[in-house]
Design an enzyme around this catalytic site. Structure first.
Site, PDB file in Angstrom:
ATOM      1  N   ARG A  26      -9.945  12.845   9.489  1.00 59.48           N
ATOM      2  CA  ARG A  26     -11.066  13.700   9.060  1.00 59.48           C
ATOM      3  C   ARG A  26     -11.581  14.613  10.173  1.00 59.48           C
ATOM      4  NH1 ARG A  26     -11.187   8.715   6.718  1.00 59.48           N
ATOM      5  NH2 ARG A  26     -11.478   8.679   4.456  1.00 59.48           N
ATOM      6  N   HIS A  55      -6.793  14.999   6.149  1.00 66.05           N
ATOM      7  CA  HIS A  55      -5.327  14.990   6.099  1.00 66.05           C
ATOM      8  C   HIS A  55      -4.706  16.364   5.829  1.00 66.05           C
ATOM      9  CE1 HIS A  55      -5.342  10.793   6.683  1.00 66.05           C
ATOM     10  NE2 HIS A  55      -5.392  10.378   5.433  1.00 66.05           N
ATOM     11  N   HIS A 109       1.838   7.956   6.653  1.00 63.28           N
ATOM     12  CA  HIS A 109       0.838   7.259   5.832  1.00 63.28           C
ATOM     13  C   HIS A 109       1.484   6.279   4.853  1.00 63.28           C
ATOM     14  CE1 HIS A 109      -2.987   6.509   4.009  1.00 63.28           C
ATOM     15  NE2 HIS A 109      -3.573   7.597   4.496  1.00 63.28           N
ATOM     16  N   ASP A 156     -11.247   0.960   7.467  1.00 66.11           N
ATOM     17  CA  ASP A 156     -10.749   2.325   7.424  1.00 66.11           C
ATOM     18  C   ASP A 156     -11.223   3.006   8.698  1.00 66.11           C
ATOM     19  OD1 ASP A 156      -9.547   4.662   6.664  1.00 66.11           O
ATOM     20  OD2 ASP A 156     -11.017   5.194   5.118  1.00 66.11           O
ATOM     21  N   GLU A 189      -1.692   3.977  10.665  1.00 65.59           N
ATOM     22  CA  GLU A 189      -1.465   5.397  10.889  1.00 65.59           C
ATOM     23  C   GLU A 189      -1.657   5.731  12.374  1.00 65.59           C
ATOM     24  OE1 GLU A 189      -4.009   7.569   7.988  1.00 65.59           O
ATOM     25  OE2 GLU A 189      -4.368   5.558   7.195  1.00 65.59           O
TER      26      GLU A 189
END
Length: 310
Positions: A40, A65, A136, A210, A275
């Site tokens: 982000r 992304h 991803h 996350d 990731e």
């Protein structure tokens, strides 16, 4: 396709069976290659070489992304280089999704004799820009099912003493905090589900895990161990090694009961994504590792996913 402790082969990556399902996927980033900027950027805004840039805001108030037309949505040139190697290339034009510079990207996927999926990235630009590429894959080590089992019982280890806390919109606050004494302490292996629903502001902000972990490195850019996940049920293991400074650990918190490969479905938290990348919102945090790429420079990254058995 990865064998379990009894030799049974199963697919451990969520995806789709045909291109139409990819195009219409309820999870547009499902096991895709991400760019021009993974993760982000706050409000999709940043300043570079004295100029203000505005990117698409496709994740609430923020850019995510690479935007709706990011690399996940592009058709790459593909060349089969051998039985175990695929080479992808893409020219990303100036101005797509608001980014500066024309960027040329080459990505090579190689299966090694050590059960490793090795991903090598190379990119160049004709004008100063920002870049943050990542992979991803939605990993389900237990194997796919209907529904695919959750990752709660997976045992996870992350080689990081620090992580980046986020605000309610998943943008880093700018702090770099110790994992010690928090649900983010995976320095010793523990079950993902142990604290995924903890009464913790950061867990609430991410609806689970996350977050970007600051990987322990002896040298900048060294290829080093980042994380390991183990599935006690199947006996499968997977290690992640990378040259990148950060690792976004995402536990599928926003998955809904959608179809994936034929006959399988993905329920909430039925996958884990590891990731490897630079930190989110880096263009707005000068003290984060730089994501600026200049003409004459080469962006390079190597990330390895190595499979095995307990």
């Amino acid at each position: 396709m990865v064998p379990d402790k009894d030799g049974n082969m199963q697919n451990v990556v969520q995806g789709h069976s045909n291109i139409q399902d990819v195009i219409n996927s309820q999870e547009v980033y499902l096991s895709t290659l991400i760019g021009r900027f993974g993760n982000r950027i706050c409000k999709g805004q940043f300043t570079l070489h004295g100029k203000d840039y505005q990117l698409a805001c496709n994740d609430g108030p923020n850019h995510l992304h690479g935007g709706p037309k990011g690399y996940h949505a592009q058709v790459w040139e593909a060349i089969q280089m051998g039985d175990n190697m695929l080479a992808l290339s893409l020219t990303d034009p100036y101005g797509r999704e608001g980014f500066s510079g024309e960027v040329r990207i080459n990505v090579e996927y190689t299966w090694t004799d050590d059960n490793e999926l090795k991903i090598d990235y190379l990119a160049t630009t004709n004008k100063q820009t920002i870049i943050n590429l990542t992979h991803h894959a939605f990993f389900s080590l237990t194997g796919l099912g209907n529904p695919t089992p959750t990752v709660d019982d997976l045992i996870c280890e992350v080689n990081a003493d620090f992580y980046l806390p986020i605000d309610a919109t998943s943008i880093p606050t700018g702090e770099i905090l110790k994992v010690e004494g928090t649900p983010f302490d995976f320095r010793a292996p523990k079950k993902i589900g142990l604290e995924i629903n903890a009464d913790n502001e950061q867990i609430r902000n991410g609806s689970g895990y996350d977050h970007n972990f600051v990987l322990n490195k002896k040298e900048v850019g060294e290829l080093s161990f980042a994380a390991r996940i183990t599935d006690p049920q199947s006996g499968r293991t997977m290690e992640c090694w990378t040259t990148e400074p950060g690792l976004q650990v995402y536990t599928g918190n926003f998955q809904t009961n959608y179809p994936i490969q034929t006959g399988f479905t993905a329920q909430r938290r039925s996958a884990i994504c590891l990731e490897a990348q630079h930190f989110p919102d880096s263009p707005n945090r000068p003290y984060f590792p730089s994501t600026v790429l200049n003409p004459g420079q080469r962006y390079r990254q190597t990330t390895i996913y190595k499979f095995g058995l307990v």
